[in-house]
Write an enzyme that holds these catalytic residues in place. Structure first.
Site, PDB file in Angstrom:
ATOM      1  N   ASP A 151       0.814  -1.219   0.000  1.00  0.00           N
ATOM      2  CA  ASP A 151       0.000   0.000   0.000  1.00  0.00           C
ATOM      3  C   ASP A 151       0.846   1.267   0.000  1.00  0.00           C
ATOM      4  OD1 ASP A 151       0.996  -0.378   2.545  1.00  0.00           O
ATOM      5  OD2 ASP A 151      -0.952  -0.594   3.509  1.00  0.00           O
TER       6      ASP A 151
ATOM      7  N   ASP B 229      -7.212  -1.945  13.669  1.00  0.00           N
ATOM      8  CA  ASP B 229      -8.623  -2.240  13.393  1.00  0.00           C
ATOM      9  C   ASP B 229      -8.771  -3.560  12.628  1.00  0.00           C
ATOM     10  OD1 ASP B 229      -7.733  -1.605  10.868  1.00  0.00           O
ATOM     11  OD2 ASP B 229      -9.001   0.166  10.612  1.00  0.00           O
TER      12      ASP B 229
ATOM     13  N   HIS C 216      -6.984  -4.537   9.994  1.00  0.00           N
ATOM     14  CA  HIS C 216      -6.750  -4.495   8.541  1.00  0.00           C
ATOM     15  C   HIS C 216      -5.456  -5.173   8.127  1.00  0.00           C
ATOM     16  CE1 HIS C 216      -4.616  -0.303   8.952  1.00  0.00           C
ATOM     17  NE2 HIS C 216      -3.747  -1.254   9.075  1.00  0.00           N
TER      18      HIS C 216
ATOM     19  N   GLU D 210      -9.686  -1.541   5.240  1.00  0.00           N
ATOM     20  CA  GLU D 210     -10.336  -1.144   6.480  1.00  0.00           C
ATOM     21  C   GLU D 210     -11.623  -1.955   6.697  1.00  0.00           C
ATOM     22  OE1 GLU D 210      -8.169   0.249   7.954  1.00  0.00           O
ATOM     23  OE2 GLU D 210      -8.000   2.413   7.670  1.00  0.00           O
TER      24      GLU D 210
HETATM   25  P1  PGA Z   1       2.185  -1.467  12.644  1.00  0.00           P
HETATM   26  O1  PGA Z   1       1.080  -1.390  11.497  1.00  0.00           O
HETATM   27  O2  PGA Z   1       3.123  -2.560  12.260  1.00  0.00           O
HETATM   28  O3  PGA Z   1       2.859  -0.111  12.615  1.00  0.00           O
HETATM   29  O4  PGA Z   1       1.486  -1.741  13.924  1.00  0.00           O
HETATM   30  C1  PGA Z   1       0.481  -2.549  11.054  1.00  0.00           C
HETATM   31  C2  PGA Z   1      -0.543  -2.242   9.992  1.00  0.00           C
HETATM   32  O5  PGA Z   1      -1.203  -1.207  10.053  1.00  0.00           O
HETATM   33  O6  PGA Z   1      -0.715  -3.082   9.104  1.00  0.00           O
END
Ligand code: PGA
Length: 270
Positions: free
Chosen positions: A66, A141, A143, A148
């Protein structure tokens, strides 16, 4: 699904890096799906260390999950470029290893035609024969990428609006330090879809910290639902390895069983 629980972040990262290195050694031109975020940084550090000891990335092909819409690598169009995931990958991995520039694929957050770009990105993944190993983190959340809650479990690469929780999480992680106001963060991103991710032949998910414990339990042991898009992991047909630390495992109902299975497999050389 192999769920591997390690004592801490460092051990989790080493284990995950060994899996990735195994793919690269077995198939030097393997296609890796890469993730950004705080979680895989330790894994990438370990891969860099292994590269200094001879791990060869010269034929490896990568596709990132992404990118924020409006940001990218090109400094002449610098909309929050410092926070781009392209820059993150460059700083945390690419500039330290011998990967070829033409083998790196990143969603172009500055594309003039996002729809067309997303179709091209999907076609590129197919053109190289699909992703051999998709590396994933887990969002607060639930994802994967920026899929999302509410994203279709069959979704493809597309533009996605970010939830308030993701904006909060990423503000803390990436924007606060740079003294950027929260309201100035990009609110959209290009992301591979859940359907795209599920087509990867194999999956490696890394998760750490007590903050992720509840959502990890929903992802692995809860119902499959578009409200926790990573719960689609339960539908994947390839080899799945989930590497987590004790803190992230603390809300799993069956962590004792996962540890037992790991021991048994080790004992039987499986
Ligand atoms: P993080 O993010 O590794 O910074 O916790 C994970 C994500 O949003 O996929």
């Amino acid at each position: 699904m192999d769920i591997i629980i390690r004592d801490n972040y460092e051990e989790m990262s080493t284990y995950a890096a060994e899996i990735i290195a195994g793919y690269i050694k077995y198939k030097p031109d393997c296609v890796l799906g890469l993730a950004t975020g705080g979680t895989p940084i330790g894994t990438y550090k370990e891969l860099i260390r292994m590269h200094h000891e001879g791990l060869d990335f010269s034929q490896v092909i990568t596709f990132n999950l992404d990118e924020y819409l409006g940001v990218g690598m090109e400094l002449e169009r610098p909309y929050h470029s410092d926070q781009s995931y392209a820059r993150f990958m460059h700083e945390e991995l690419f500039k330290h290893i011998n990967i070829k520039k033409e083998n790196i694929h990143l969603p172009d957050g500055q594309t003039e035609d996002p729809k067309k770009f997303c179709i091209w990105y999907e076609a590129e993944i197919k053109r190289v024969g699909g992703i051999d190993l998709q590396i994933l983190g887990l969002g607060g959340d639930g994802h994967w990428g920026f899929n999302e809650p509410g994203s279709s479990l069959g979704s493809r690469t597309r533009v996605q609006a970010l939830t308030e929780q993701t904006l909060d999480d990423n503000y803390e992680a990436f924007y606060k330090n740079a003294n950027i106001e929260r309201s100035k963060m990009p609110h959209f991103a290009i992301t591979m879809g859940i359907g795209t991710i599920l087509e990867a032949k194999n999956i490696l998910m890394v998760v750490n910290g007590s903050k992720k414990a509840n959502i990890l339990a929903k992802c692995l042991e809860g119902p499959i639902t578009s409200q926790v898009t990573s719960s689609a992991i339960q539908l994947h047909s390839g080899e799945i390895t989930v590497v987590i630390d004790e803190a992230a495992a603390s809300k799993l109902t069956h962590s004792g069983r996962y540890k037992h299975i790991e021991k048994l497999k080790h004992q039987f050389g499986l």
